[in-house]
Design a protein around this motif. Structure first.
Motif, PDB file in Angstrom:
ATOM      1  N   VAL A  74     -28.218  46.077  12.423  1.00 19.19           N
ATOM      2  CA  VAL A  74     -28.604  46.683  13.703  1.00 19.19           C
ATOM      3  C   VAL A  74     -29.731  45.881  14.364  1.00 19.19           C
ATOM      4  O   VAL A  74     -29.722  45.653  15.578  1.00 19.19           O
ATOM      5  N   VAL A  75     -30.687  45.426  13.565  1.00 19.67           N
ATOM      6  CA  VAL A  75     -31.855  44.735  14.120  1.00 19.67           C
ATOM      7  C   VAL A  75     -31.589  43.247  14.337  1.00 19.67           C
ATOM      8  O   VAL A  75     -31.933  42.684  15.382  1.00 19.67           O
ATOM      9  N   PHE A  76     -30.953  42.591  13.349  1.00 23.51           N
ATOM     10  CA  PHE A  76     -30.806  41.134  13.394  1.00 23.51           C
ATOM     11  C   PHE A  76     -29.399  40.668  13.741  1.00 23.51           C
ATOM     12  O   PHE A  76     -29.158  39.457  13.761  1.00 23.51           O
ATOM     13  N   GLY A  77     -28.477  41.596  13.988  1.00 19.85           N
ATOM     14  CA  GLY A  77     -27.154  41.194  14.464  1.00 19.85           C
ATOM     15  C   GLY A  77     -27.242  40.581  15.850  1.00 19.85           C
ATOM     16  O   GLY A  77     -28.255  40.716  16.554  1.00 19.85           O
ATOM     17  N   VAL A  78     -26.188  39.914  16.277  1.00 24.09           N
ATOM     18  CA  VAL A  78     -26.222  39.222  17.573  1.00 24.09           C
ATOM     19  C   VAL A  78     -26.401  40.198  18.731  1.00 24.09           C
ATOM     20  O   VAL A  78     -26.813  39.783  19.826  1.00 24.09           O
ATOM     21  N   GLN A  79     -26.114  41.474  18.522  1.00 21.29           N
ATOM     22  CA  GLN A  79     -26.334  42.479  19.554  1.00 21.29           C
ATOM     23  C   GLN A  79     -27.630  43.254  19.333  1.00 21.29           C
ATOM     24  O   GLN A  79     -27.984  44.114  20.142  1.00 21.29           O
ATOM     25  N   PRO A  81     -31.855  43.910  18.758  1.00 23.34           N
ATOM     26  CA  PRO A  81     -33.013  43.513  19.563  1.00 23.34           C
ATOM     27  C   PRO A  81     -33.633  42.187  19.121  1.00 23.34           C
ATOM     28  O   PRO A  81     -34.059  41.392  19.966  1.00 23.34           O
ATOM     29  N   VAL A  82     -33.691  41.925  17.839  1.00 21.01           N
ATOM     30  CA  VAL A  82     -34.255  40.664  17.356  1.00 21.01           C
ATOM     31  C   VAL A  82     -33.179  39.584  17.275  1.00 21.01           C
ATOM     32  O   VAL A  82     -33.391  38.437  17.694  1.00 21.01           O
ATOM     33  N   GLY A  83     -32.021  39.947  16.743  1.00 23.10           N
ATOM     34  CA  GLY A  83     -30.948  38.970  16.594  1.00 23.10           C
ATOM     35  C   GLY A  83     -30.474  38.389  17.908  1.00 23.10           C
ATOM     36  O   GLY A  83     -30.165  37.193  17.991  1.00 23.10           O
ATOM     37  N   SER A  84     -30.416  39.207  18.949  1.00 26.20           N
ATOM     38  CA  SER A  84     -29.965  38.701  20.248  1.00 26.20           C
ATOM     39  C   SER A  84     -30.963  37.698  20.818  1.00 26.20           C
ATOM     40  O   SER A  84     -30.567  36.688  21.417  1.00 26.20           O
ATOM     41  N   LEU A  85     -32.262  37.961  20.617  1.00 23.64           N
ATOM     42  CA  LEU A  85     -33.272  37.023  21.098  1.00 23.64           C
ATOM     43  C   LEU A  85     -33.206  35.709  20.327  1.00 23.64           C
ATOM     44  O   LEU A  85     -33.302  34.630  20.918  1.00 23.64           O
ATOM     45  N   LEU A  94     -28.044  35.118  12.259  1.00 25.11           N
ATOM     46  CA  LEU A  94     -28.320  35.478  10.873  1.00 25.11           C
ATOM     47  C   LEU A  94     -27.194  36.274  10.242  1.00 25.11           C
ATOM     48  O   LEU A  94     -26.871  36.076   9.069  1.00 25.11           O
ATOM     49  N   ALA A  95     -26.607  37.177  10.997  1.00 26.17           N
ATOM     50  CA  ALA A  95     -25.543  38.019  10.437  1.00 26.17           C
ATOM     51  C   ALA A  95     -24.346  37.166  10.022  1.00 26.17           C
ATOM     52  O   ALA A  95     -23.951  36.248  10.741  1.00 26.17           O
ATOM     53  N   PHE A  96     -23.799  37.453   8.840  1.00 29.76           N
ATOM     54  CA  PHE A  96     -22.609  36.786   8.312  1.00 29.76           C
ATOM     55  C   PHE A  96     -22.826  35.288   8.076  1.00 29.76           C
ATOM     56  O   PHE A  96     -21.920  34.485   8.279  1.00 29.76           O
ATOM     57  N   VAL A 173     -26.333  42.437   0.854  1.00 29.43           N
ATOM     58  CA  VAL A 173     -25.737  41.150   1.202  1.00 29.43           C
ATOM     59  C   VAL A 173     -24.344  41.322   1.781  1.00 29.43           C
ATOM     60  O   VAL A 173     -24.012  40.745   2.820  1.00 29.43           O
ATOM     61  N   ILE A 174     -23.500  42.123   1.129  1.00 29.30           N
ATOM     62  CA  ILE A 174     -22.128  42.267   1.611  1.00 29.30           C
ATOM     63  C   ILE A 174     -22.091  43.003   2.950  1.00 29.30           C
ATOM     64  O   ILE A 174     -21.192  42.776   3.771  1.00 29.30           O
ATOM     65  N   THR A 175     -23.078  43.863   3.215  1.00 22.12           N
ATOM     66  CA  THR A 175     -23.102  44.588   4.482  1.00 22.12           C
ATOM     67  C   THR A 175     -23.591  43.711   5.624  1.00 22.12           C
ATOM     68  O   THR A 175     -23.017  43.728   6.722  1.00 22.12           O
ATOM     69  N   PHE A 176     -24.631  42.930   5.375  1.00 23.27           N
ATOM     70  CA  PHE A 176     -25.228  42.126   6.444  1.00 23.27           C
ATOM     71  C   PHE A 176     -24.597  40.739   6.557  1.00 23.27           C
ATOM     72  O   PHE A 176     -24.455  40.213   7.663  1.00 23.27           O
ATOM     73  N   ALA A 177     -24.223  40.140   5.419  1.00 25.05           N
ATOM     74  CA  ALA A 177     -23.711  38.765   5.450  1.00 25.05           C
ATOM     75  C   ALA A 177     -22.221  38.677   5.169  1.00 25.05           C
ATOM     76  O   ALA A 177     -21.643  37.596   5.267  1.00 25.05           O
TER      77      ALA A 177
END
Length: 235
Positions: A74-79, A81-85, A94-96, A173-177
């Motif tokens: 939720v935070v670091f995915g491409v959508q 708030p942090v991941g999109s920036l 970072l995700a996957f 790991v399996i959930t985020f990456a």
């Protein structure tokens, strides 16, 4: 099933092993500076919100790893708030990715590092720091030359234990990456994939034994380093 031994490994299994060791190493590099800062703040500083910070640091210990991975998504995915920036400004995703796997491991093992370093810092004799202050040493000099060397046994043993814990991290790991062979499929994920195959029992058993050996080796090394460092600091 025959005799089970972790070697020889297939090409894909060697890739999973190397990826596991690499992900754990990068996770430790990510988490150690943050853990040192947090442990120092919790052990030596008094400030509003200190109790809440302590609780937040230890949340990964009690939160289901899958939930931790989802929160990272939720935070670091491409959508997020942090991941999109990061993706928009620096082209970092970072995700996957292997970096995301390292981030997930770093978050999950952060409480281990903080707890070990904090206990070591709190065990340092305050009289030694006061003596250094009386000799004119500044706060930074006291921390680097007095406090940190005395806390080194706990720091190193905590780092090794956290590294060993990273080798076995699964849920976050399996959930985020995700579980991408050759990219984010670490040993625990490779074991999971083997168990999904009708003929994967031997592979799962072999990789499980390898994981067990790595875990025991990490814990044994942490205990050895802790004892050696304490003897050295005591002398």
């Amino acid at each position: 099933m025959g005799m089970i031994w972790p070697f020889p490994l297939s090409g894909d299994e060697w890739v999973a092993l190397r990826l596991t060791l690499s992900v754990a190493a990068r996770a430790l590099c990510m988490g150690l500076p943050v853990a040192l800062l947090l442990a120092t703040a919790l052990a030596r500083w008094r400030f509003p919100g200190r109790t809440m910070l302590d609780l937040l640091v230890h949340v990964p210990l009690v939160l289901p790893p899958v939930v931790t991975g989802w929160l990272l998504l939720v935070v670091f995915g491409v959508q997020g708030p942090v991941g999109s920036l990061l993706h928009h400004w620096f082209g970092i995703r970072l995700a996957f990715t292997p970096a995301g796997a390292s981030l997930a491991c770093a978050v999950m093992t952060l409480p281990i590092l903080v707890r070990a370093i904090r206990q070591s810092l709190e065990a340092v004799d305050p009289g030694l720091e006061q003596a250094a202050r009386s000799l004119g040493a500044g706060a930074w000099d006291r921390f680097v030359t007095v406090i940190l060397p005395l806390a080194a046994p706990g720091l190193l043993s905590g780092a090794i234990t956290a590294y060993a814990a990273c080798l076995g991290e699964f849920g976050a790991v399996i959930t985020f990456a995700a579980n991408i062979p050759g990219q984010t499929q670490t040993l625990p994920l490779a074991i999971y994939s083997a168990l999904q195959s009708p003929e994967g029992d031997a592979t799962a058993a072999r990789l499980s034994l390898l994981s067990l050996l790595l875990a025991l080796g990490g814990l044994g090394l942490a205990e050895y380093v802790n004892r050696r460092m304490r003897r050295w600091s005591g002398s």
